[in-house]
Design an enzyme around this catalytic site. Structure first.
Site, mmCIF file in Angstrom:
data_model
loop_
_atom_site.group_PDB
_atom_site.id
_atom_site.type_symbol
_atom_site.label_atom_id
_atom_site.label_comp_id
_atom_site.label_asym_id
_atom_site.label_seq_id
_atom_site.Cartn_x
_atom_site.Cartn_y
_atom_site.Cartn_z
ATOM 1 N N MET A 1 -33.873 -20.959 44.350
ATOM 2 C CA MET A 1 -33.689 -22.296 44.738
ATOM 3 C C MET A 1 -32.637 -22.959 43.662
ATOM 4 O O MET A 1 -32.719 -24.244 43.530
ATOM 5 C CB MET A 1 -34.878 -23.160 44.868
ATOM 6 N N LYS A 2 -31.891 -22.177 43.155
ATOM 7 C CA LYS A 2 -30.784 -22.789 42.089
ATOM 8 C C LYS A 2 -29.656 -22.786 42.920
ATOM 9 O O LYS A 2 -29.333 -22.520 44.003
ATOM 10 C CB LYS A 2 -30.699 -21.906 41.013
ATOM 11 N N GLU B 1 -43.235 -21.918 32.466
ATOM 12 C CA GLU B 1 -42.834 -20.435 32.459
ATOM 13 C C GLU B 1 -43.237 -19.670 31.399
ATOM 14 O O GLU B 1 -42.704 -19.269 30.405
ATOM 15 C CB GLU B 1 -41.135 -20.768 32.479
ATOM 16 N N ASN C 1 -32.994 -29.358 34.579
ATOM 17 C CA ASN C 1 -33.571 -28.336 33.632
ATOM 18 C C ASN C 1 -32.824 -28.308 32.340
ATOM 19 O O ASN C 1 -31.380 -28.065 32.576
ATOM 20 C CB ASN C 1 -33.375 -27.065 34.434
ATOM 21 N N GLU C 2 -33.304 -28.175 31.049
ATOM 22 C CA GLU C 2 -32.692 -28.087 30.175
ATOM 23 C C GLU C 2 -31.259 -28.598 29.730
ATOM 24 O O GLU C 2 -30.406 -28.367 29.492
ATOM 25 C CB GLU C 2 -32.245 -26.630 30.011
ATOM 26 N N HIS D 1 -37.973 -25.125 41.727
ATOM 27 C CA HIS D 1 -37.002 -24.886 40.542
ATOM 28 C C HIS D 1 -35.827 -24.514 40.784
ATOM 29 O O HIS D 1 -35.551 -23.273 41.588
ATOM 30 C CB HIS D 1 -37.838 -24.033 39.457
ATOM 31 N N TRP E 1 -44.053 -16.618 34.425
ATOM 32 C CA TRP E 1 -42.791 -16.398 34.943
ATOM 33 C C TRP E 1 -42.693 -15.011 34.906
ATOM 34 O O TRP E 1 -41.681 -14.325 34.360
ATOM 35 C CB TRP E 1 -41.921 -16.972 33.698
HETATM 36 O O1 9MR Z 1 -35.921 -15.516 34.926
HETATM 37 C C1 9MR Z 1 -34.783 -15.832 35.658
HETATM 38 C C2 9MR Z 1 -33.582 -14.955 35.784
HETATM 39 O O2 9MR Z 1 -34.297 -13.861 36.574
HETATM 40 C C3 9MR Z 1 -32.699 -15.368 36.434
HETATM 41 O O3 9MR Z 1 -31.528 -14.094 36.435
HETATM 42 C C4 9MR Z 1 -32.112 -16.522 35.320
HETATM 43 C C5 9MR Z 1 -30.721 -16.872 36.014
HETATM 44 O O4 9MR Z 1 -31.068 -17.551 37.327
HETATM 45 O O5 9MR Z 1 -32.869 -17.489 35.127
HETATM 46 C C6 9MR Z 1 -34.110 -17.024 34.679
HETATM 47 O O6 9MR Z 1 -35.057 -17.979 34.694
HETATM 48 C C7 9MR Z 1 -34.733 -19.008 33.550
HETATM 49 C C8 9MR Z 1 -35.417 -20.189 34.175
HETATM 50 O O7 9MR Z 1 -34.842 -20.656 35.556
HETATM 51 C C9 9MR Z 1 -34.926 -21.559 33.334
HETATM 52 N N1 9MR Z 1 -35.535 -21.109 31.986
HETATM 53 C C10 9MR Z 1 -35.329 -19.872 31.252
HETATM 54 C C11 9MR Z 1 -35.589 -18.877 32.114
HETATM 55 C C12 9MR Z 1 -35.244 -17.655 31.747
HETATM 56 O O8 9MR Z 1 -33.943 -17.333 31.758
#
Ligand code: 9MR
Length: 345
Positions: A69-70, A259, A151-152, A103, A306
């Site tokens: 969902m990114k 997470e 996010n962040e 998310h 997570w």
């Molecule tokens: O765990 C996620 C990883 O599989 C993906 O490749 C990455 C990019 O989409 O995102 C990771 O999840 C992140 C989350 O979306 C935001 N906080 C940090 C998490 C770890 O990088």
């Protein structure tokens, strides 16, 4: 007399840092004991594996897409949405009456390649982002309970807003605008700000608190805060987690431990998950679940793990060494960490 000796012995042991040995006392699923939504970050293709989906259904009642969902996945090309993967997660959740926590609408690390190269004006960029957010939120209105809107958004040092494409193109009020756009698209969905380091990074935490003040003063809608819990068995301190939680609870926000994973090999010296490391992980999971339990019921939006199995965790590739950060091993066996969660209730 015997009692006195026992008490004295326990006192001495606890004082010296010796603790009871964790053991498997409770044979239950996470969702059977949790008094709040217990979530899992999944990938759409994992759900097609029967063994995987069986465990998901037995243990969890909330889902989050780890990637699907990114923005880089939902909008891989200009004017082109790809809903296939996100829709399949939603369909799975609907079939099994699970909650979905979305998310994330905007994240500087999931910008599609073409958006980085966008040649239009700042006003056109802003319209594009507004349309994107409202399209996604409207599509899943009534199906997604809550969204990580941004996010962040803050730098690790100095408490500044992150110097991101969104900040440069839309301006310092882009976070507030995103929350307003999301609210316009769905009056009922819960809106979260999600970040890491809010427990141990003082300047970032203060910056988020200041943002919340600004939101309050300007009537910007926000319902909750996601404290990403990418932690280790020995860091951060439980007392610091408690303090951060209190800070956000006082503001009346919903709290999501968003997470969760607990690394046990942060310096990379271990070559296997020893009993000692598993016990340390048990204690950390138990402690943070106990902290979560102290949050008033109406402010609990849940804990999201997570990832399911140790071998699927993002921490392996990210940190580049062995680790066992989750609740299940490669064979879908529950670890002591799972038991740590159960014993917190
Ligand atoms: O765990 C996620 C990883 O599989 C993906 O490749 C990455 C990019 O989409 O995102 C990771 O999840 C992140 C989350 O979306 C935001 N906080 C940090 C998490 C770890 O990088």
């Amino acid at each position: 007399m015997r009692n006195k000796t026992y008490l004295l012995l326990s006192f001495v042991l606890v004082h010296w840092g010796c603790q009871e040995t964790p053991s498997i006392l409770i044979d239950k699923n996470l969702k059977e004991v949790a008094t709040f939504p217990i979530g899992l970050a999944v990938q759409a293709n994992y759900l097609t594996n029967l063994r995987y989906s069986k465990t998901v259904l037995e243990e969890f009642n909330s889902l989050t897409a780890e990637r699907e969902m990114k923005q880089n996945v939902l909008m891989p090309e200009p004017n082109t949405y790809n809903w296939i993967y996100a829709d399949s997660i939603i369909a799975f959740a609907e079939r099994h009456q699970m909650r979905v926590h979305g998310h994330t609408l905007l994240w500087h690390s999931s910008i599609p390649y073409w958006l980085d190269l966008f040649q239009g004006t700042d006003a056109e960029f802003e319209t594009l982002i507004k349309t994107y957010i409202q399209t996604v939120v409207s599509r899943y209105a009534g199906k997604i309970t809550s969204w990580d809107v941004v996010n962040e958004a803050f730098e690790d040092e100095g408490g500044e807003l992150r110097n991101s494409l969104f900040q440069r193109r839309i301006g310092d009020d882009y976070v507030a605008k995103c929350f307003q756009w999301a609210r316009e698209a769905d009056p009922d969905v819960l809106l979260f700000y999600n970040d890491y380091g809010l427990v141990w990074n003082k300047s970032k935490c203060e910056a988020v608190i200041k943002m919340l003040d600004d939101f309050e003063n300007n009537n910007i809608p926000i319902d909750g805060i996601g404290l990403q819990m990418h932690i280790s068995d020995n860091y951060p301190r439980n007392s610091d987690i408690e303090k951060a939680v209190d800070l956000f609870v006082e503001r009346g926000l919903k709290i999501h431990f968003s997470e969760l994973d607990v690394r046990v090999n942060p310096n990379g010296t271990a070559t296997e998950l020893t009993q000692k490391l598993a016990e340390q992980q048990f204690r950390k999971v138990k402690a943070i679940t106990e902290i979560y339990n102290t949050i008033p019921t109406a402010q609990k939006s849940g804990i999201t793990l997570w990832g399911l199995r140790d071998n699927e965790s993002w921490v392996l590739a990210h940190w580049g060494n062995l680790d066992w950060a989750l609740f299940f091993d490669e064979k879908y066996e529950r670890k002591l960490a799972h038991q740590g969660f159960l014993q917190a209730f």
